[in-house]
Design a protein around this motif. Structure first.
Motif, PDB file in Angstrom:
ATOM      1  N   GLY A 174      -4.712 -33.351 -75.020  1.00  0.00           N
ATOM      2  CA  GLY A 174      -4.158 -34.020 -76.198  1.00  0.00           C
ATOM      3  C   GLY A 174      -4.452 -33.261 -77.480  1.00  0.00           C
ATOM      4  N   LEU A 175      -5.672 -32.739 -77.584  1.00  0.00           N
ATOM      5  CA  LEU A 175      -6.007 -31.934 -78.769  1.00  0.00           C
ATOM      6  C   LEU A 175      -5.178 -30.653 -78.810  1.00  0.00           C
ATOM      7  N   GLY A 176      -4.919 -30.078 -77.638  1.00  0.00           N
ATOM      8  CA  GLY A 176      -4.067 -28.889 -77.577  1.00  0.00           C
ATOM      9  C   GLY A 176      -2.650 -29.186 -78.024  1.00  0.00           C
ATOM     10  N   VAL A 177      -2.124 -30.315 -77.606  1.00  0.00           N
ATOM     11  CA  VAL A 177      -0.768 -30.707 -78.025  1.00  0.00           C
ATOM     12  C   VAL A 177      -0.721 -30.917 -79.537  1.00  0.00           C
ATOM     13  N   LEU A 178      -1.750 -31.554 -80.080  1.00  0.00           N
ATOM     14  CA  LEU A 178      -1.797 -31.744 -81.537  1.00  0.00           C
ATOM     15  C   LEU A 178      -1.907 -30.411 -82.268  1.00  0.00           C
ATOM     16  N   ALA A 179      -2.688 -29.479 -81.714  1.00  0.00           N
ATOM     17  CA  ALA A 179      -2.831 -28.167 -82.352  1.00  0.00           C
ATOM     18  C   ALA A 179      -1.506 -27.412 -82.343  1.00  0.00           C
ATOM     19  N   VAL A 180      -0.792 -27.442 -81.220  1.00  0.00           N
ATOM     20  CA  VAL A 180       0.521 -26.773 -81.151  1.00  0.00           C
ATOM     21  C   VAL A 180       1.489 -27.435 -82.118  1.00  0.00           C
ATOM     22  N   GLY A 181       1.422 -28.759 -82.207  1.00  0.00           N
ATOM     23  CA  GLY A 181       2.276 -29.472 -83.157  1.00  0.00           C
ATOM     24  C   GLY A 181       1.964 -29.122 -84.601  1.00  0.00           C
ATOM     25  N   ALA A 182       0.715 -28.748 -84.860  1.00  0.00           N
ATOM     26  CA  ALA A 182       0.312 -28.380 -86.217  1.00  0.00           C
ATOM     27  C   ALA A 182       0.614 -26.915 -86.520  1.00  0.00           C
ATOM     28  N   GLY A 183       1.123 -26.177 -85.512  1.00  0.00           N
ATOM     29  CA  GLY A 183       1.524 -24.796 -85.763  1.00  0.00           C
ATOM     30  C   GLY A 183       0.551 -23.738 -85.263  1.00  0.00           C
ATOM     31  N   VAL A 184      -0.484 -24.133 -84.541  1.00  0.00           N
ATOM     32  CA  VAL A 184      -1.443 -23.173 -84.007  1.00  0.00           C
ATOM     33  C   VAL A 184      -0.836 -22.496 -82.778  1.00  0.00           C
ATOM     34  N   THR A 185      -0.978 -21.190 -82.681  1.00  0.00           N
ATOM     35  CA  THR A 185      -0.488 -20.455 -81.525  1.00  0.00           C
ATOM     36  C   THR A 185      -1.556 -20.474 -80.442  1.00  0.00           C
ATOM     37  N   VAL A 186      -1.185 -20.938 -79.242  1.00  0.00           N
ATOM     38  CA  VAL A 186      -2.134 -21.079 -78.142  1.00  0.00           C
ATOM     39  C   VAL A 186      -1.605 -20.308 -76.939  1.00  0.00           C
ATOM     40  N   ASP A 187      -2.471 -19.472 -76.335  1.00  0.00           N
ATOM     41  CA  ASP A 187      -2.130 -18.802 -75.086  1.00  0.00           C
ATOM     42  C   ASP A 187      -2.307 -19.836 -73.976  1.00  0.00           C
TER      43      ASP A 187
END
Length: 70
Positions: free
Chosen positions: A31-44
């Motif tokens: 869930g935190l990863g989804v929020l981070a991607v939604g906030a514009g963070v690039t995640v591998d």
């Protein structure tokens, strides 16, 4: 045989089970990863999933080692 001679062989479990806690942590991190991607963070994604599975495995192993009976 009286009622005082009977002992319950099964211990009473208190608190949540380890698997429940590990799954809860996995879902929290997803869930935190989804929020981070939604906030514009690039995640591998591959590295994130590998790290998530590794942390879950370590958590289960540590709990198993701490609660083993000798």
């Amino acid at each position: 045989m009286s009622d005082t001679d009977y002992t319950d062989p099964s211990p009473v479990r208190t608190g949540p089970r380890v698997g429940t806690v590990v799954w809860g942590i996995i879902l929290l991190l997803l869930g935190l990863g989804v929020l981070a991607v939604g906030a514009g963070v690039t995640v591998d994604l591959q590295a994130a999933l590998i790290a998530l599975l590794a942390l879950a495995g370590v958590g289960l192993l540590v709990k198993a080692l701490l609660t083993r009976s000798d």
